[in-house]
Write a protein that holds these residues in place. Structure first.
Motif, PDB file in Angstrom:
ATOM      1  N   ASP A  40     -11.420  -5.798  -3.682  1.00  0.00           N
ATOM      2  CA  ASP A  40     -10.890  -4.437  -3.610  1.00  0.00           C
ATOM      3  C   ASP A  40     -11.948  -3.404  -3.996  1.00  0.00           C
ATOM      4  O   ASP A  40     -12.060  -2.347  -3.365  1.00  0.00           O
ATOM      5  CB  ASP A  40      -9.668  -4.296  -4.523  1.00  0.00           C
ATOM      6  CG  ASP A  40      -8.450  -5.030  -3.974  1.00  0.00           C
ATOM      7  OD1 ASP A  40      -8.532  -5.558  -2.848  1.00  0.00           O
ATOM      8  OD2 ASP A  40      -7.420  -5.071  -4.680  1.00  0.00           O
ATOM      9  N   LEU A  64      -8.796   3.729   0.200  1.00  0.00           N
ATOM     10  CA  LEU A  64      -9.531   3.159   1.329  1.00  0.00           C
ATOM     11  C   LEU A  64     -10.031   4.256   2.262  1.00  0.00           C
ATOM     12  O   LEU A  64      -9.427   5.326   2.348  1.00  0.00           O
ATOM     13  CB  LEU A  64      -8.625   2.208   2.120  1.00  0.00           C
ATOM     14  CG  LEU A  64      -8.053   1.007   1.368  1.00  0.00           C
ATOM     15  CD1 LEU A  64      -7.089   0.230   2.275  1.00  0.00           C
ATOM     16  CD2 LEU A  64      -9.168   0.089   0.869  1.00  0.00           C
ATOM     17  N   HIS A  70       0.842  -1.187   0.000  1.00  0.00           N
ATOM     18  CA  HIS A  70       0.000   0.000   0.000  1.00  0.00           C
ATOM     19  C   HIS A  70       0.879   1.239   0.000  1.00  0.00           C
ATOM     20  O   HIS A  70       2.098   1.163   0.196  1.00  0.00           O
ATOM     21  CB  HIS A  70      -0.909   0.012   1.232  1.00  0.00           C
ATOM     22  CG  HIS A  70      -0.141   0.159   2.519  1.00  0.00           C
ATOM     23  ND1 HIS A  70       0.545  -0.894   3.109  1.00  0.00           N
ATOM     24  CD2 HIS A  70       0.064   1.243   3.336  1.00  0.00           C
ATOM     25  CE1 HIS A  70       1.133  -0.473   4.204  1.00  0.00           C
ATOM     26  NE2 HIS A  70       0.855   0.813   4.376  1.00  0.00           N
ATOM     27  N   ILE A  87     -14.375  -3.217  -0.939  1.00  0.00           N
ATOM     28  CA  ILE A  87     -13.831  -2.735   0.333  1.00  0.00           C
ATOM     29  C   ILE A  87     -13.532  -1.235   0.288  1.00  0.00           C
ATOM     30  O   ILE A  87     -13.403  -0.589   1.337  1.00  0.00           O
ATOM     31  CB  ILE A  87     -12.561  -3.533   0.725  1.00  0.00           C
ATOM     32  CG1 ILE A  87     -12.363  -3.528   2.250  1.00  0.00           C
ATOM     33  CG2 ILE A  87     -11.329  -3.003   0.019  1.00  0.00           C
ATOM     34  CD1 ILE A  87     -13.411  -4.262   3.025  1.00  0.00           C
ATOM     35  N   ALA A  88     -13.464  -0.666  -0.901  1.00  0.00           N
ATOM     36  CA  ALA A  88     -13.195   0.771  -1.034  1.00  0.00           C
ATOM     37  C   ALA A  88     -14.272   1.612  -0.351  1.00  0.00           C
ATOM     38  O   ALA A  88     -14.008   2.732   0.093  1.00  0.00           O
ATOM     39  CB  ALA A  88     -13.092   1.143  -2.508  1.00  0.00           C
ATOM     40  N   LEU A 104      -7.818  -6.337   6.798  1.00  0.00           N
ATOM     41  CA  LEU A 104      -8.302  -6.377   5.415  1.00  0.00           C
ATOM     42  C   LEU A 104      -7.784  -7.609   4.683  1.00  0.00           C
ATOM     43  O   LEU A 104      -8.532  -8.278   3.954  1.00  0.00           O
ATOM     44  CB  LEU A 104      -7.882  -5.087   4.692  1.00  0.00           C
ATOM     45  CG  LEU A 104      -8.328  -4.877   3.253  1.00  0.00           C
ATOM     46  CD1 LEU A 104      -8.483  -3.376   2.978  1.00  0.00           C
ATOM     47  CD2 LEU A 104      -7.347  -5.462   2.251  1.00  0.00           C
ATOM     48  N   TYR A 148      -3.862   3.860   0.018  1.00  0.00           N
ATOM     49  CA  TYR A 148      -4.227   3.243  -1.259  1.00  0.00           C
ATOM     50  C   TYR A 148      -3.659   1.830  -1.316  1.00  0.00           C
ATOM     51  O   TYR A 148      -2.473   1.615  -1.042  1.00  0.00           O
ATOM     52  CB  TYR A 148      -3.669   4.058  -2.438  1.00  0.00           C
ATOM     53  CG  TYR A 148      -4.214   5.461  -2.536  1.00  0.00           C
ATOM     54  CD1 TYR A 148      -5.303   5.749  -3.368  1.00  0.00           C
ATOM     55  CD2 TYR A 148      -3.635   6.501  -1.812  1.00  0.00           C
ATOM     56  CE1 TYR A 148      -5.799   7.058  -3.467  1.00  0.00           C
ATOM     57  CE2 TYR A 148      -4.132   7.804  -1.903  1.00  0.00           C
ATOM     58  CZ  TYR A 148      -5.210   8.070  -2.734  1.00  0.00           C
ATOM     59  OH  TYR A 148      -5.694   9.349  -2.829  1.00  0.00           O
ATOM     60  N   THR A 190      -6.248   1.427  -5.024  1.00  0.00           N
ATOM     61  CA  THR A 190      -7.624   1.508  -4.536  1.00  0.00           C
ATOM     62  C   THR A 190      -7.647   2.345  -3.259  1.00  0.00           C
ATOM     63  O   THR A 190      -7.026   1.984  -2.262  1.00  0.00           O
ATOM     64  CB  THR A 190      -8.181   0.106  -4.238  1.00  0.00           C
ATOM     65  OG1 THR A 190      -8.121  -0.692  -5.421  1.00  0.00           O
ATOM     66  CG2 THR A 190      -9.613   0.180  -3.736  1.00  0.00           C
TER      67      THR A 190
END
Length: 455
Positions: free
Chosen positions: A293, A264, A248, A296-297, A275, A256, A262
């Motif tokens: 993904d 978060l 990340h 979960i965003a 996660l 991200y 993505t």
């Protein structure tokens, strides 16, 4: 089916009662006191006891089952009557298993992160309109109750607590679910009133692994060395899958997920590990990593887990359920890492039996060292209620290994202290499994001085 709940007012008990009522069962219950929101929710479904207290007349031979809550005592008159009549008496985890024994059972265990991992899985499954039952330890956005039990759903997601099942069943709850898929998020000594030593506590996780059904899968945090050792020693006929922190990047206070960046709405290494656990479970349930993904965003977090109360003038105020040493340390580290250019004032209320035990208090050593200002609050009435010897400021500073730590046992003095601080470019983290002596945290956040002069 006629079901009677002894101690129906508990958070898990009243939710199970509502779930069974929705399923068409005839549900009755009793308790000596029922607080909100349990009272209103039971009343809304027509199953709130008409009077408070225990009554042997509630227990009759035509009951199909009696479900016993942890709040009841072993000499409870309704329990004694049920035993005398030879009725089937269940703890609520036993009855959850009875209702779900023909489903795929996913059980989320561990000393920390259980509610968040469970919530993430539920969020993703709900996002894709999957049919599932669940038992979770917090009220979640988009879910009416904390328990759902149906005949149709092929899978059930269960938050598996290691605390005792009932007054007459001294096994940890998560031993009773017989998981097909299981998670252990990590191990940090807790519930010292029951598990007197760390070895006794870790033994419960060894036994949990043995309850996973043959051919099942264990997903575990491989960043936890003690947990790694336990998993390696296990001879259970299961597949073992380790996880850590996913790749990340953090930009301007937003985390991200890589490689697709993505964005978060949650942050912190502990949440990222949670996660990853949820992603691995969802993969076992047929949801690809890419789909996970995407879903979960939009996950904003479980209730009281880094819940954002205020964000203005480069100040964020968070409320968090953290109370154990490991949770406290992880939560402070997460906020500090996410906002490295801001100061952090961290305040924890010591409220649980473990945290108010003088021998256990030393477990909090250095847990608040990353905060710019560390504050510990203990409601002076808590010691009286629990019949414990009060801590002094020196006791707390010594245990936390911080001479600069501030200590309060009066909520108004704590509130006055916070209102005098200039919070410009400073975050406030309020952590407790209690309620800070009744302080309205939302109003407190609004009243804080968050305006300052740029340097």
């Amino acid at each position: 089916m006629r079901i009677h709940f002894i101690a129906i007012g508990g958070s898990a008990m009243h939710n199970l009662a509502i779930a069974l009522h929705k399923k068409g069962y005839q549900v009755t219950g009793s308790d000596d006191v029922i607080f909100e929101p349990s009272s209103s929710r039971l009343a809304r479904h027509g199953i709130l006891p008409e009077t408070m207290g225990w009554n042997e007349a509630n227990i009759t031979t035509d009951l199909d089952a009696v479900i016993l809550g942890m709040h009841a005592l072993t000499d409870n008159p309704e329990l004694l009557k049920a035993q005398e009549l030879g009725l089937k008496i269940y703890s609520y985890p036993e009855y959850i298993y009875e209702q779900t024994k023909d489903k795929v059972r996913v059980v989320i265990g561990g000393s920390h992160g259980k509610t968040t991992i469970t919530s993430m899985i539920l969020h993703v499954l709900n996002f894709y309109e999957r049919d599932f039952d669940y038992l979770v330890g917090a009220q979640l956005a988009g879910f009416d109750t904390m328990v759902k039990i149906t005949d149709e759903a092929p899978v059930v997601i269960i938050e598996g607590d290691e605390y005792l099942a009932s007054p007459i069943d001294r096994r940890p709850k998560f031993h009773l679910y017989k998981a097909n898929l299981a998670v252990i998020s990590g191990i940090a000594w807790d519930h010292i009133n029951v598990f007197k030593t760390y070895q006794d506590y870790t033994r419960q996780f060894e036994l949990f692994i043995d309850t996973i059904q043959p051919g099942g899968k264990l997903i575990y945090c491989n960043a936890d060395q003690d947990l790694n050792d336990i998993v390696k020693k296990s001879t259970a006929d299961i597949e073992k899958i380790g996880y850590g922190i996913p790749e990340h990047v953090v930009k301007d206070g937003i985390t991200y997920l890589l490689p697709d960046e993505t964005a978060l709405k949650v942050f912190g290494d502990h949440n990222l590990m949670n996660l990853n656990a949820a992603k691995l479970i969802c993969a076992q349930l047929g949801i690809s990593n890419e789909k996970f993904d995407s879903a979960i965003a939009s996950f904003t977090g479980a209730a009281k887990r880094l819940e954002l109360l205020l964000s203005e003038n480069e100040t964020n105020v968070y409320k968090d359920f953290a109370h154990s040493p490991s949770k406290l340390k992880a939560t402070i580290e997460a906020v500090k890492a996410q906002f490295p250019d801001r100061k952090l004032i961290a305040c924890i209320e010591l409220h649980t039996f473990s945290s108010l035990n003088k021998e256990f208090l030393v477990q909090y050593a250095d847990t608040m060292k990353d905060a710019d200002t560390a504050i510990v609050y203990i409601d002076e009435k808590t010691f009286q209620h629990k019949k414990l010897e009060p801590f002094t400021k020196i006791d707390v500073q010594t245990a936390f290994k911080s001479d600069e730590l501030q200590f309060f046992d009066n909520s108004e003095m704590l509130r006055d202290c916070l209102l005098k601080v200039n919070f410009y470019r400073t975050n406030l983290l309020l952590m407790s499994s209690g309620n800070f002596g009744g302080v309205d945290l939302v109003n407190l956040a609004r009243e804080l001085n968050t305006v300052g002069q740029r340097i």
